[in-house]
Design an enzyme around this catalytic site. Structure first.
Site, PDB file in Angstrom:
ATOM      1  CG  ASP A 225       4.973  68.401 -21.284  1.00  0.00           C
ATOM      2  OD1 ASP A 225       6.081  68.946 -21.463  1.00  0.00           O
ATOM      3  OD2 ASP A 225       4.681  67.758 -20.265  1.00  0.00           O
TER       4      ASP A 225
ATOM      5  CD  GLU B  48       2.040  69.155 -16.543  1.00  0.00           C
ATOM      6  OE1 GLU B  48       2.241  68.366 -15.588  1.00  0.00           O
ATOM      7  OE2 GLU B  48       2.469  68.959 -17.686  1.00  0.00           O
TER       8      GLU B  48
ATOM      9  CG  ASP C  56       0.646  67.813 -21.344  1.00  0.00           C
ATOM     10  OD1 ASP C  56       0.892  66.594 -21.476  1.00  0.00           O
ATOM     11  OD2 ASP C  56       0.985  68.466 -20.347  1.00  0.00           O
TER      12      ASP C  56
ATOM     13  CG  HIS D 245       6.982  66.943 -16.198  1.00  0.00           C
ATOM     14  ND1 HIS D 245       6.099  65.916 -16.459  1.00  0.00           N
ATOM     15  CD2 HIS D 245       8.207  66.369 -16.099  1.00  0.00           C
ATOM     16  CE1 HIS D 245       6.740  64.772 -16.494  1.00  0.00           C
ATOM     17  NE2 HIS D 245       8.031  65.004 -16.278  1.00  0.00           N
TER      18      HIS D 245
END
Length: 586
Positions: A179, A32, A30, A174
């Site tokens: 995540d 960001e 994951d 998030h």
């Protein structure tokens, strides 16, 4: 941070297809980011979990200095602020560590929720920093969830919704590692849902787009008892009629996939409703299986096969053997000494190739039948269904010497015809040069659409000339034996006039001389074909040629000569890439 745990031991079954899910290694990732554009935004955090055999065996997490400001709305969403990334390593330092985590075990699959987003950012980062993207197999849990979960089972397919649905112990926040951990739980839940549907391998998991139909599940037993060897399989209906023909390195494993969620072709799912049996045909090699598949499809024309059913529909471009030859699109090669190029899958492509030749050589395009009368104008015996009224407009355009009207002598016309013959059977330079020059002119004038048309005609010509020259070379060889090492020995094939006449595997401990003598003695007798047409369908001969061209293949015996022209169409295939670039310069 990186945390490693000991891998769990997994025992797999020989009946599993590809990489069993229990043995597969997944890296669940994951990211960001500062925004949604992979090219315009940057990564701010990476989180990854290595998961195998139902156990977490490693984790990776780091903030990343994006080198650009983090928008306020992104900080509100993720909690990642500018001050948090101020001391973090930049992406050029993080990227090698991420790829090393992914590459720690061979065959690792990359997993992400809405995978195109995460892989898009990683690919963009690789491009910016001059790193080749390794091309990992990718599993997208968002796509899987849409395919597996029934309508209304969840209100949507967001990660937080799915994590709650599957009882994940981690709530998506998030933040990258949280995540990624939640995505592991979603992946585990989806795999458990798919097991009863017959999905037991990584390859099947990646192929899932929708659950198997009831008919598919009901016919799963048809794979039971099939051999795990290379060969051809024939699906049949209740009357024994052939429905579909395929080939595989492993018959049982391949047939199993037709009755799982990995099979998503609509017409094959429809076939599952009427199939009643599977006939296996064990072959000694993959090449033999490929050839037998083609032959059976062409012979039986099973309704659910979409290719190779009608090889007789192929088209060839022929230069006729008249005193004043012309180009003609025909369905078959005859024993008439005429040059041919092809075969083409459509009449349209064959006509494009003919137009390329006419662009380079001023051959007549009429269908008249001429009788040459020495230096005088030839007498027109037939006007191709109409009354001859003299030279056509092509002579005024300089694209035909008008031999019908005495404008060009037989000797002069023969020069053009022989040049066209040479381009078709040997060096196509004249056609290539005429077209590349024209493409350059049109591109300079910004007439790109016209340039693309010229390019397409040249490509069609070279494709057909290359195929014909390769086919003619092997079709002229009465007997050839070649061998290639495989896992179980030496795969050995006898090829006669372009047709596979015999195939067997020389096993360790077998007398090579006795094996070869027996294989050659029992090989099929194959008479010669005509011109570039081998005594087999061209698709079969091209399979044989590809096998022979493999660097691992070794020639054992050759009768006659197997050669191609030095300045052949093969040598000019790179020109089509140049022409494509010029014609697409817009």
């Amino acid at each position: 941070m990186v945390r490693q745990a000991a891998p769990a031991g997994v025992q797999t079954s020989i009946s599993d297809l590809g990489t069993p899910l229990a043995a597969a290694t997944f890296v669940v990732l994951d990211l960001e980011t500062t925004g949604t554009s992979a090219t315009g935004s940057r990564i701010t955090e990476v989180g990854a979990v290595r998961w195998r055999g139902g156990e977490v065996v490693g984790e990776f997490s780091t903030l990343v200095d994006p080198g650009v400001p983090i928008p306020a709305n992104i900080t509100l969403l993720t909690g990642i602020s500018q001050s948090m990334v101020a001391g973090a390593p930049p992406m050029e330092e993080v990227l090698p560590r991420v790829l090393a985590f992914l590459d720690a075990e061979p065959g690792t699959a990359l997993v992400a929720h809405n995978a195109p987003f995460d892989t898009g950012f990683l690919k963009a980062a690789c491009e910016r920093h001059g790193v080749d993207w390794p091309g990992y197999p990718v599993v997208d849990t968002l796509r899987l969830a849409r395919a597996v979960l029934s309508r209304g089972e969840t209100r949507n397919h967001r990660l937080a919704t799915l994590a709650a649905h599957f009882g994940a112990s981690v709530t998506p926040s998030h933040r990258a590692l949280d995540d990624a951990r939640a995505t592991v739980c979603v992946l585990r839940g989806l795999i458990e849902r798919l097991r009863p549907m017959g999905v037991s391998s990584l390859e099947e998991l990646r192929a899932v787009t929708k659950p198997p139909t009831k008919a598919q599940r009901a016919k799963r037993h048809l794979a039971d008892g099939l051999p795990e060897e290379p060969g051809v399989y024939v699906f049949t209906d209740a009357r024994g009629a052939s429905l579909y023909v395929g080939k595989s390195k492993n018959l049982r494993r391949r047939v199993r996939t037709y009755f799982t969620a990995a099979e998503n072709r609509r017409h094959i799912r429809e076939m599952a409703g009427v199939v009643e049996g599977v006939t296996p045909i064990v072959c000694s090699s993959e090449l033999e299986a490929s050839v037998r598949e083609l032959r059976i499809i062409a012979e039986r024309k099973p309704p659910y096969n979409r290719r190779s059913r009608s090889p007789e529909r192929a088209r060839w471009v022929k230069l006729t053997t008249d005193a004043y030859p012309r180009l003609s699109v025909v369905r078959a090669v005859e024993d008439d000494g005429a040059p041919y190029i092809g075969p083409y899958n459509s009449a349209g492509e064959a006509e494009q190739a003919g137009e390329a030749l006419l662009q380079a050589f001023p051959l007549r395009q009429c269908a008249h039948t001429f009788v040459p009368l020495g230096e005088a104008a030839p007498r027109v015996l037939s006007a191709g269904g109409g009354r001859w009224t003299g030279a056509c407009v092509l002579s005024q355009l300089g694209r035909c010497g008008a031999p019908c009207d005495g404008g060009e002598s037989l000797a002069g016309y023969t020069v053009h015809a022989e040049a066209a013959r040479a381009a078709m059977t040997g060096d196509p330079s004249a056609v290539v040069e005429a077209h590349t020059a024209r493409i350059a002119e049109l591109a300079a004038e910004l007439r790109y659409e016209e340039a693309a048309g010229v390019r397409d005609r040249l490509t069609a010509f070279l494709r057909g000339a290359r195929r014909a020259q390769r086919l003619a070379a092997i079709a002229a060889v009465p007997h050839l034996v070649a061998s290639r090492r495989t896992g179980g020995g030496w795969e050995t094939c006898v090829v006669r006039h372009g047709r596979l006449a015999a195939s067997a595997v020389l096993r360790p401990g077998t007398d090579p001389a006795a094996f070869l003598a027996s294989l050659v003695a029992t090989a099929e007798y194959v008479p010669a074909g005509y011109g570039p047409s081998p005594n087999a369908v061209p698709a079969e001969t091209e399979l044989v040629l590809d096998w022979l061209a493999d660097p691992a293949t070794r020639l054992v015996e050759v009768e006659g000569e197997w050669t191609c022209p030095l300045r052949s169409a093969e040598a000019h295939t790179g020109m089509t890439h140049w022409a494509h670039g010029r014609a697409s310069a817009q």
